[in-house]
Enzyme design. Structure first.
Site, PDB file in Angstrom:
ATOM      1  N   HIS A  91      28.546  15.315 -11.627  1.00  0.00           N
ATOM      2  CA  HIS A  91      27.395  15.657 -10.790  1.00  0.00           C
ATOM      3  C   HIS A  91      27.607  16.917  -9.962  1.00  0.00           C
ATOM      4  CE1 HIS A  91      25.430  12.053 -11.994  1.00  0.00           C
ATOM      5  NE2 HIS A  91      26.340  11.266 -11.463  1.00  0.00           N
ATOM      6  N   ILE A  98      25.480  20.477  -6.058  1.00  0.00           N
ATOM      7  CA  ILE A  98      25.784  19.049  -6.126  1.00  0.00           C
ATOM      8  C   ILE A  98      24.498  18.265  -6.385  1.00  0.00           C
ATOM      9  CG2 ILE A  98      26.755  17.081  -4.868  1.00  0.00           C
ATOM     10  CD1 ILE A  98      28.097  19.235  -2.993  1.00  0.00           C
ATOM     11  N   CYS A  99      24.515  17.426  -7.398  1.00  0.00           N
ATOM     12  CA  CYS A  99      23.379  16.557  -7.692  1.00  0.00           C
ATOM     13  C   CYS A  99      23.639  15.213  -6.999  1.00  0.00           C
ATOM     14  CB  CYS A  99      23.246  16.381  -9.207  1.00  0.00           C
ATOM     15  SG  CYS A  99      21.852  15.345  -9.685  1.00  0.00           S
ATOM     16  N   LEU A 100      23.133  15.105  -5.772  1.00  0.00           N
ATOM     17  CA  LEU A 100      23.313  13.898  -4.956  1.00  0.00           C
ATOM     18  C   LEU A 100      22.036  13.708  -4.152  1.00  0.00           C
ATOM     19  CD1 LEU A 100      25.280  11.652  -3.973  1.00  0.00           C
ATOM     20  CD2 LEU A 100      26.007  13.250  -2.186  1.00  0.00           C
ATOM     21  N   TRP A 154      15.660  17.900  -8.987  1.00  0.00           N
ATOM     22  CA  TRP A 154      16.741  17.064  -9.482  1.00  0.00           C
ATOM     23  C   TRP A 154      16.184  15.766 -10.048  1.00  0.00           C
ATOM     24  CZ3 TRP A 154      21.387  19.248  -9.771  1.00  0.00           C
ATOM     25  CH2 TRP A 154      21.682  20.314  -8.899  1.00  0.00           C
TER      26      TRP A 154
END
Length: 161
Positions: A91, A98-100, A154
């Site tokens: 991620h 950052i994919c959060l 996202w």
């Protein structure tokens, strides 16, 4: 990352300044385990050292997060990226994005820099293999002109890592 990847820099509101000064004071007294705030004179951009948790794929590794605070923090989420070199993680893109979900759709003004750091460390710690996201090359290519991760739509679908 270059300065062109920084969000537009409007000065912080009084509320944001007060909140960040309070968070920084609390951090200095009780920093989250595994993190160090690197002292600068810029309240609007923090650089935080992250130590990989013992017993994880990232044990004995150190990374740096750059946290840029928007004018209306905490009503608006900060932009958080890993500085180069970003950890290999499903991620985390090679450009540090950052994919959060808590950094975007699930942000709450009740969150703090400490709680964001703990969430990022938890995400790192739960990884079962070191690899880039499947679409890393395509994504990074589309971000070349300094696009902020906040401009990305996202898709949060992986709750295992």
């Amino acid at each position: 990352m270059t300065s062109s990847s920084a969000p537009s820099r409007k000065s912080l509101s009084k509320i944001a300044c007060n909140r960040l000064q309070k968070e920084l004071a609390e951090w200095q007294v009780n920093p989250p385990a595994g993190f160090k705030h690197k002292a600068t004179d810029n309240l609007q951009r923090w650089v935080i050292e992250v130590a990989g948790a013992p017993g994880t794929l990232y044990a004995n590794e150190t990374y740096q997060l750059q946290v840029d605070f928007p004018e209306h923090y905490p009503m608006e989420a900060p932009q958080v990226i890993f500085l180069h070199p970003a950890p290999l993680h499903p991620h985390i893109y090679s450009n540090g994005h950052i994919c959060l979900d808590i950094l975007y759709d699930s942000w709450s003004p009740a969150m703090t820099v400490s709680s964001v750091c703990i969430s990022i460390l938890s995400m790192l710690s739960s990884a079962t293999m070191k690899q880039r996201p499947a679409d890393n090359d395509h994504y990074v290519k589309n971000c070349r002109n300094g696009r902020s991760p906040k401009e990305t739509r996202w898709w949060f679908h992986d709750d295992k890592v």
